[in-house]
Design an enzyme around this catalytic site. Structure first.
Site, mmCIF file in Angstrom:
data_model
loop_
_atom_site.group_PDB
_atom_site.id
_atom_site.type_symbol
_atom_site.label_atom_id
_atom_site.label_comp_id
_atom_site.label_asym_id
_atom_site.label_seq_id
_atom_site.Cartn_x
_atom_site.Cartn_y
_atom_site.Cartn_z
ATOM 1 N N ILE A 1 9.181 -10.315 7.836
ATOM 2 C CA ILE A 1 9.074 -11.840 8.262
ATOM 3 C C ILE A 1 10.552 -12.459 8.599
ATOM 4 O O ILE A 1 10.628 -13.108 9.413
ATOM 5 C CB ILE A 1 8.490 -12.659 7.221
ATOM 6 C CG1 ILE A 1 6.881 -12.191 7.121
ATOM 7 C CG2 ILE A 1 8.562 -14.190 7.348
ATOM 8 C CD1 ILE A 1 6.299 -12.586 8.115
ATOM 9 N N GLY B 1 11.368 -5.821 5.697
ATOM 10 C CA GLY B 1 10.677 -4.486 6.466
ATOM 11 C C GLY B 1 11.116 -3.344 5.642
ATOM 12 O O GLY B 1 10.697 -2.146 6.201
ATOM 13 N N TYR C 1 3.299 -6.414 6.158
ATOM 14 C CA TYR C 1 4.591 -6.929 6.239
ATOM 15 C C TYR C 1 5.200 -7.416 5.041
ATOM 16 O O TYR C 1 4.478 -7.401 3.992
ATOM 17 C CB TYR C 1 4.418 -8.162 7.204
ATOM 18 C CG TYR C 1 3.744 -9.221 6.686
ATOM 19 C CD1 TYR C 1 4.612 -10.342 5.735
ATOM 20 C CD2 TYR C 1 2.491 -9.556 6.764
ATOM 21 C CE1 TYR C 1 4.031 -11.439 5.449
ATOM 22 C CE2 TYR C 1 1.865 -10.604 6.291
ATOM 23 C CZ TYR C 1 2.551 -11.684 5.576
ATOM 24 O OH TYR C 1 1.957 -12.671 4.854
ATOM 25 N N CYS C 2 6.520 -7.525 5.024
ATOM 26 C CA CYS C 2 7.258 -7.820 3.634
ATOM 27 C C CYS C 2 8.441 -8.627 4.258
ATOM 28 O O CYS C 2 8.455 -9.357 5.323
ATOM 29 C CB CYS C 2 7.649 -6.695 2.651
ATOM 30 S SG CYS C 2 8.863 -5.640 3.406
ATOM 31 N N THR C 3 9.241 -8.926 3.212
ATOM 32 C CA THR C 3 10.548 -10.080 3.765
ATOM 33 C C THR C 3 11.378 -9.469 4.690
ATOM 34 O O THR C 3 11.476 -9.921 5.669
ATOM 35 C CB THR C 3 11.476 -10.263 2.408
ATOM 36 O OG1 THR C 3 10.518 -10.747 1.146
ATOM 37 C CG2 THR C 3 12.528 -11.139 2.536
#
Length: 400
Positions: free
Chosen positions: A33, A6, A2-4
């Site tokens: 997220i 996507g 996951y990242c900020t």
């Protein structure tokens, strides 16, 4: 994974899956997220705050627990808005209001673990390590009514546009380049904000009088006397300078001895390290930036940063470059090896660009992997009429 938002994990997960057998079970959090917190306002399984690359800096859930702590005293603290950075690696560090001291050197946890501490600093009055950027004034210009500094206050419904740092050409300045690209900024205002800075090398105070400007002749000697420069004549700057250049230490304007040589950029080969240190500071103080737009010599500078970025030598992070009327100052770089998304805008062979040859811009583009190329017939400018502006927007849409 996951990242900020996507986007990065989308690319990273595709890369991991491309490794074949043993890498089939790769999953990612749709929307990152940011989408997760929108769906689960109480945070769900996510604890703490999510760092974001805009004016908000971080986004949390309704959970008021603070997981971060001050680097110096250890008190619970999670506010990065002061933009304190490690003096070695330039990573943002958490320093509470009670511990903040002007000109203090901070050393992040990772640098401390690797043996880089404040005691390792040279014994100077401010205890600053050698690699700290020289104190060159950063002058920022922007077309947007939104504050150019990323943590300026905004309304709750603010949707962030791309922030693009613009590097002007040789013997130009930020305010002049801002004026020349006003049409471009207007047509991109719904998706991007253009931010301009002067280059660090100030050039000698010389100017070309206009053809209609009256000239004063000294009757005793018959020589051309100095006349006042135009009111709008401002200092000019460069990213690279000639090896024998001494910079500008004079404050009086003088008339140039002859016409400016449009090909003099080929002689400007020094000053990269100073410009790179200066841009490190620009990114630290005015960043983050999503991309860099460089024009002429500014494009050559941006291209060099791409190479340095790939070699992980500096903390200048961005997602793409737009190189306009660019030329290469990249020795020893193989074709197709610069792996940074790039848009190259330059004049066609018959496009009347008398300063940067079509082949020079083509050679620069060939160093990048999968470059996007826009050729036009408008000369030494950035075209903003269709279809060129539509192609520029299409490129930028990839990074929204």
């Amino acid at each position: 994974m996951y990242c900020t938002g996507g986007i990065r994990c989308e690319m990273a997960s595709a890369y991991v899956r491309s490794k074949g057998a043993g890498f089939e079970n790769v999953f990612q959090l749709y929307g990152g997220i940011q989408r997760y917190l929108e769906q689960y306002p109480d945070g769900g399984f996510f604890k703490g705050k999510n760092f974001v690359f805009d004016h908000r800096i971080s986004v949390g859930s309704s959970d008021t627990n603070i997981l971060g702590s001050c680097l110096l005293c250890g008190v619970s603290f999670d506010d990065y808005s002061s933009r304190c950075r490690c003096s070695y690696c330039r990573m943002l560090v958490l320093v509470c209001d009670g511990c903040k001291v002007t000109e203090t050197v901070y050393v992040c946890e990772l640098c401390q673990k690797n043996g880089r501490g404040i005691e390792a600093c040279p014994s100077t009055d401010n205890c600053k390590p050698q690699e700290i950027v020289p104190n060159i004034e950063v002058r920022v210009y922007s077309h947007s009514t939104v504050p150019s500094h990323p943590h300026g206050e905004q309304g709750a419904g603010f949707s962030r546009n791309l922030r693009i740092l613009c590097l002007h050409g040789f013997r130009q300045n930020a305010s002049g380049f801002k004026g020349r690209t006003a049409s471009l900024a207007k047509k991109l205002k719904s998706i991007a904000e253009l931010i301009y800075v002067d280059a660090p090398h100030q050039l000698p105070f010389i100017y070309q009088p206009s053809v209609t400007e009256p000239k004063s002749i000294d009757t005793s000697s018959g020589s051309l006397q100095q006349v006042p420069p135009p009111e709008n004549c401002k200092p000019k700057f460069a990213w690279f300078i000639a090896p024998d250049s001494k910079g500008s230490c004079e404050t009086n304007w003088k008339i140039a001895d002859g016409p400016f040589d449009p090909l003099q950029h080929q002689e400007q080969t020094e000053g990269f390290d100073t410009s790179l240190d200066y841009l490190n500071r620009v990114f630290a103080e005015e960043g983050p930036f999503d991309g860099i737009l460089g024009f002429s010599q500014g494009a050559a500078m941006a291209a060099l940063i791409c190479v340095r970025e790939l070699r992980r030598k500096h903390e200048i992070n961005f997602g793409f470059v737009i190189l306009c009327s660019g030329f290469a100052q990249l020795a020893g770089v193989d074709r197709g090896t610069v792996n940074c998304p790039s848009l190259h805008i330059f004049s066609s062979i018959s496009g009347k660009d008398r300063q940067i040859a079509n082949q020079a811009s083509r050679d620069l583009a060939s160093l990048f992997s999968n470059p996007v190329i826009i050729e036009h017939d408008c000369g030494h400018i950035i075209p903003t009429r269709p279809p060129y502006i539509d192609e520029i927007k299409c490129f930028l849409q990839r990074f929204l």
